[in-house]
Design an enzyme around this catalytic site. Sequence first.
Site, PDB file in Angstrom:
ATOM      1  N   ASP A  44      -4.623  -9.780  -8.340  1.00 38.32           N
ATOM      2  CA  ASP A  44      -4.862  -8.794  -9.409  1.00 38.32           C
ATOM      3  C   ASP A  44      -3.675  -8.025  -9.994  1.00 38.32           C
ATOM      4  O   ASP A  44      -3.286  -8.213 -11.147  1.00 38.32           O
ATOM      5  CB  ASP A  44      -5.956  -7.792  -8.965  1.00 38.32           C
ATOM      6  N   GLU A 102       0.838  -1.214   0.000  1.00 35.26           N
ATOM      7  CA  GLU A 102       0.000   0.000   0.000  1.00 35.26           C
ATOM      8  C   GLU A 102       0.865   1.253   0.000  1.00 35.26           C
ATOM      9  O   GLU A 102       0.567   2.226  -0.701  1.00 35.26           O
ATOM     10  CB  GLU A 102      -0.945   0.016   1.213  1.00 35.26           C
ATOM     11  N   ARG A 130       0.506   3.740  -3.132  1.00 31.71           N
ATOM     12  CA  ARG A 130      -0.136   5.038  -2.860  1.00 31.71           C
ATOM     13  C   ARG A 130       0.888   6.143  -2.627  1.00 31.71           C
ATOM     14  O   ARG A 130       0.756   7.236  -3.179  1.00 31.71           O
ATOM     15  CB  ARG A 130      -1.038   4.933  -1.622  1.00 31.71           C
ATOM     16  N   GLU A 177     -12.445   0.237  -9.858  1.00 25.93           N
ATOM     17  CA  GLU A 177     -12.069  -0.705 -10.929  1.00 25.93           C
ATOM     18  C   GLU A 177     -13.012  -0.709 -12.136  1.00 25.93           C
ATOM     19  O   GLU A 177     -12.556  -0.846 -13.284  1.00 25.93           O
ATOM     20  CB  GLU A 177     -11.949  -2.132 -10.369  1.00 25.93           C
TER      21      GLU A 177
HETATM   22  C1  DMJ Z   1      -6.509   0.398  -4.831  1.00 23.14           C
HETATM   23  O1  DMJ Z   1      -5.763   0.738  -3.724  1.00 23.14           O
HETATM   24  C2  DMJ Z   1      -5.651  -0.207  -5.889  1.00 23.14           C
HETATM   25  O2  DMJ Z   1      -6.314  -0.135  -7.079  1.00 23.14           O
HETATM   26  C3  DMJ Z   1      -5.280  -1.616  -5.614  1.00 23.14           C
HETATM   27  O3  DMJ Z   1      -4.595  -2.224  -6.667  1.00 23.14           O
HETATM   28  C4  DMJ Z   1      -6.457  -2.466  -5.252  1.00 23.14           C
HETATM   29  N1  DMJ Z   1      -7.616  -1.773  -4.921  1.00 23.14           N
HETATM   30  C5  DMJ Z   1      -7.661  -0.472  -4.410  1.00 23.14           C
HETATM   31  C6  DMJ Z   1      -8.960   0.196  -4.728  1.00 23.14           C
HETATM   32  O4  DMJ Z   1     -10.035  -0.628  -4.827  1.00 23.14           O
END
Ligand code: DMJ
Length: 643
Positions: free
Chosen positions: A401, A268, A272, A535
């Site tokens: 993902d 994260e 971010r 998404e």
């Molecule tokens: C985000 O922090 C990013 O897209 C991450 O890859 C997975 N999902 C969250 C938002 O849904």
Amino acid sequence: MTTPALLPLSGRRLPPLNLGASAFPHHRATLRLSEKFILLLILSAFITLCFGAFFFLPDSSKHKRFDLGLEDVLIPHVDTSKGNKNLGGFLIHGQGHDEHRHREEEERLRNKIRADHEKALEEAKEKLKKSRDEIQAEIQTEKNKVVQELKKKDSKPLPPVPLPNLIGVNSGEPSDPDIREKRNKIKEMMKHAWDNYRQYGWGHNELKPIARKGHSTNIFGNSQMGATIVDALDTLYIMGLHDEFREGQEWIDKNLDFSVNSEVSVFEVNIRFIGGLLAAYYLSGQEVFKIKAVQLAGKLLPAFNTPTGIPWAMVNLKSGVGRNWGWASAGSSILAEFGTLHMEFVHLSYLTGDPVYYNKVMHIRKLLQKMDRPNGLYPNYLNPRTGRWGQHHTSVGGLGDSFYEYLLKAWLMSDRMDTEARKMYDDAIEAIEKHLIRKSNGGLTFIGEWKNGHLERKMGHLTCFAGGMFALGADGSRDDKAGHYLQLGAEIAHTCHESYDRTTLKLGPEAFKFDGGVEAVAVRQNEKYYILRPEVIETYWYMWRFTHDPKYRQWGWEATQAIDKYCRVSGGFSGVKDVYSSSPTYDDVQQSFFLAETLKYLYLLFSNDDLLPLDNWVFNTEAHPLPVLHLANTTLSGNPAYR
Ligand code: DMJ
């Protein structure tokens, strides 16, 4: 007040100093080691001075020794005869010199020593009179000075590297008034989200828009790192909200500090914070963002100290101690976490000229390449101690993902030079198509999850990003299957739109099933929430860019209106707990990704394609755009800063 006893520094632990109960009425006066150390220093200085004074006392026998001892010694000549202190020459002290001047000089020195001695005594007495709090405050001030010095050192300019081709940073204004109006509405929503965070949650990680106060979760550790500020910066920039951008920059410059005793999620923080800072740097050219990104990356590196080099999920920013989530199968690290570092880490090596970041992510890739994959699928869990897979669970949604996304984007970001990444992506999606992608009875294409040899016919909101990924990877696909992948992207977009359209609020649930007559609908209560996720809108935007089919703008506008109607509150935007209920309750969280991703993708959907063109920019998984690096190959040898 009792006088502390001076103890020999013999390696034994010093007993606590007793400074008297009256000074500290509520507890025994036990000082910490650092305070004791300062007091000891003062006292030793005092004793040394006493000893020195004793040495210089006008005792005749000592005096003789002094004269004798110095006879052949060179000492600086202090010429005071004309009120002028000449320290430049040297005088041979002894026979044939002026006795009187010599005595005067000695007397002057003695007086000076006495005065110094008394001053030091006074200072020591003053120190001992001080309260515990005052002493602590002084220690803190000293510590702060050291930290400031270190910070200055950390902020040294990095080696200059040529900025990649940064085009399309300030454009995208649509000529169609209707589209312009929609784009302005989205900008207004961004302002509403930002202003409320600014007012009620400033410096906190996120906002509770109903309680109107700061919010945080364990992914950010226990300190206030201003996640929303960092995540929102590039969205503010591209929307032309420059005052707000500057406010964010100022906060980051003055307050964003990574020397905190806080255990954060490596993934994260990477997507971010590092992603957000790097994008802000490339868009604005402001050095501070690059410097902060590099400082933070240094704090994440200890997470890679595992027997395999697969990083821990969490790391303490101060101690560097890492560990994994308690819930992860067999103490494993998570594929989508350790597999979603590549883009940011390659940029860090590019910008610093230090290959350490690049080497870390390439090591992960090499290790994954060597491993057996059940049915060609990557399980979501990998143990960083043993290097073995945990539970055989494969998903293109949560836990898996963005690993697939980053394989494709590593290739795109390298200007299509990193063919190894492209091959890994092609292999992976072939296996996914074969084992996880199905058509429902009602004709909806969905991506299920593989659990121990069994396909679960359930798709997560998170999985909906894959429509955009398939479209983005269509060009350059193996066997020239571009049309096929664009079609697959469109089918996923359609299914995900259905998951929105079949709800009361026209907002998508967290997960939906294709089983027992159920199609694209959430079944369990705890899967019915919508937490402002991006998404589905992300996929609409990619599909729009590649097809210009107006239905994607139409679907995006439906989502915008639903968010504005059901998630907007006077204190910002909130997630909702049940998208099938006509009177939904709020979860009272304005997620930072709402500003970083959801609103950015919506804004881009209603902008012209010349805003952040996909030939020049690759978006990280948190929607932070990073420029394509035209490097000769993936070893970064094209980078002049590379040493
Ligand atoms: C985000 O922090 C990013 O897209 C991450 O890859 C997975 N999902 C969250 C938002 O849904």
